[in-house]
Design an enzyme around this catalytic site. Structure first.
Site, mmCIF file in Angstrom:
data_model
loop_
_atom_site.group_PDB
_atom_site.id
_atom_site.type_symbol
_atom_site.label_atom_id
_atom_site.label_comp_id
_atom_site.label_asym_id
_atom_site.label_seq_id
_atom_site.Cartn_x
_atom_site.Cartn_y
_atom_site.Cartn_z
ATOM 1 N N VAL A 179 -18.055 -1.004 25.135
ATOM 2 C CA VAL A 179 -16.605 -0.987 25.408
ATOM 3 C C VAL A 179 -15.828 -0.775 24.115
ATOM 4 C CG1 VAL A 179 -14.646 -2.301 26.308
ATOM 5 C CG2 VAL A 179 -16.847 -2.412 27.475
ATOM 6 N N CYS A 180 -16.230 -1.471 23.055
ATOM 7 C CA CYS A 180 -15.543 -1.336 21.757
ATOM 8 C C CYS A 180 -15.633 0.086 21.234
ATOM 9 C CB CYS A 180 -16.163 -2.252 20.714
ATOM 10 S SG CYS A 180 -16.159 -3.969 21.157
ATOM 11 N N THR A 181 -16.774 0.721 21.465
ATOM 12 C CA THR A 181 -16.955 2.100 20.997
ATOM 13 C C THR A 181 -15.907 3.011 21.629
ATOM 14 O OG1 THR A 181 -19.314 1.708 20.659
ATOM 15 C CG2 THR A 181 -18.615 4.000 20.865
ATOM 16 N N LEU B 95 -12.258 2.006 20.058
ATOM 17 C CA LEU B 95 -11.963 2.490 18.708
ATOM 18 C C LEU B 95 -11.784 4.007 18.702
ATOM 19 C CD1 LEU B 95 -14.297 0.178 16.624
ATOM 20 C CD2 LEU B 95 -11.829 0.115 16.708
#
Length: 213
Positions: free
Chosen positions: A45-47, A50
């Protein structure tokens, strides 16, 4: 641990980041800022988040907003992860990611919620004004990715309402009518808001967005 509330000064810190050592307040300068945390590097999810932020660079620049991310992993890990983000999200990460290995910044901003996870940060978002005051706090669970369109919408509202005696109604978007502050009488409002005042109720008056030509 102190709780950060709206209107508080955003705590300052000096930290190692993917772009070297940064003092937060100095880095912000006269800009608005977004500080947002990630549970860990190399998380799916963070990928996507960002990568999405990098794609919104132009929109943030238009609004004089600087963006800084945080993850509890180290600088070397961040650099490897950034390569993956750039490759998979077809973008270029161009903002610093704090390497908060000792958890100092996470603790300062109350980003660890022990009942959710004892080590990983939740997805906190802090919008900070050019006066270094906290203007918005949103906390998402680790499993839910953020909506950056909503963050842009909120920043538009915050920047508008900081300089004009208005508020923004539900689902408002830049360019739509706004609500006149209840503290202003309708007579005064007609002098202040020269584009027109629509009095729906004595306490509910609308006017076209005042900072547009």
């Amino acid at each position: 641990m102190a709780t950060i509330r709206l209107g508080d000064e955003a705590p300052n810190f000096t930290a190692q980041t993917s772009e070297g050592q940064i003092n937060f307040h100095e880095w912000l300068g006269d800009s608005w800022g977004i500080l947002f945390s990630h549970p860990a590097d190399y998380t799916p999810v963070c990928t996507t988040e960002l990568g999405t932020v990098a794609k919104y660079t132009e929109e943030f620049n238009k609004r004089n907003v600087k963006v800084m991310a945080l993850s509890v992993d180290g600088v070397e890990s961040h650099h490897g992860w950034i390569k993956d983000i750039n490759e998979t999200q077809n973008t270029t990460v161009n903002f610093p990611i704090i390497a908060d290995e000792d958890g100092k910044v996470s603790e300062l901003y109350d980003m660890i919620h022990p009942n959710a996870d004892s080590k990983l940060t939740v997805r906190s978002v802090f919008v900070i004004g050019n006066d270094k005051k906290v203007k918005l706090i949103i906390t998402y669970p680790a499993s839910t990715g953020r909506n950056f369109e909503e963050l842009l919408r909120v920043i538009d509202s915050l920047q508008l309402t900081a300089y004009h005696k208005v508020a923004t109604p539900a689902n408002w978007k830049h360019g739509e009518d706004v609500v006149i502050s209840p503290a202003i009488s309708t007579a005064d409002a007609k002098n202040i808001f020269t584009k027109g005042v629509n009095e729906i109720k004595p306490y509910l008056r609308m006017t076209p967005q005042p900072n547009l030509d």
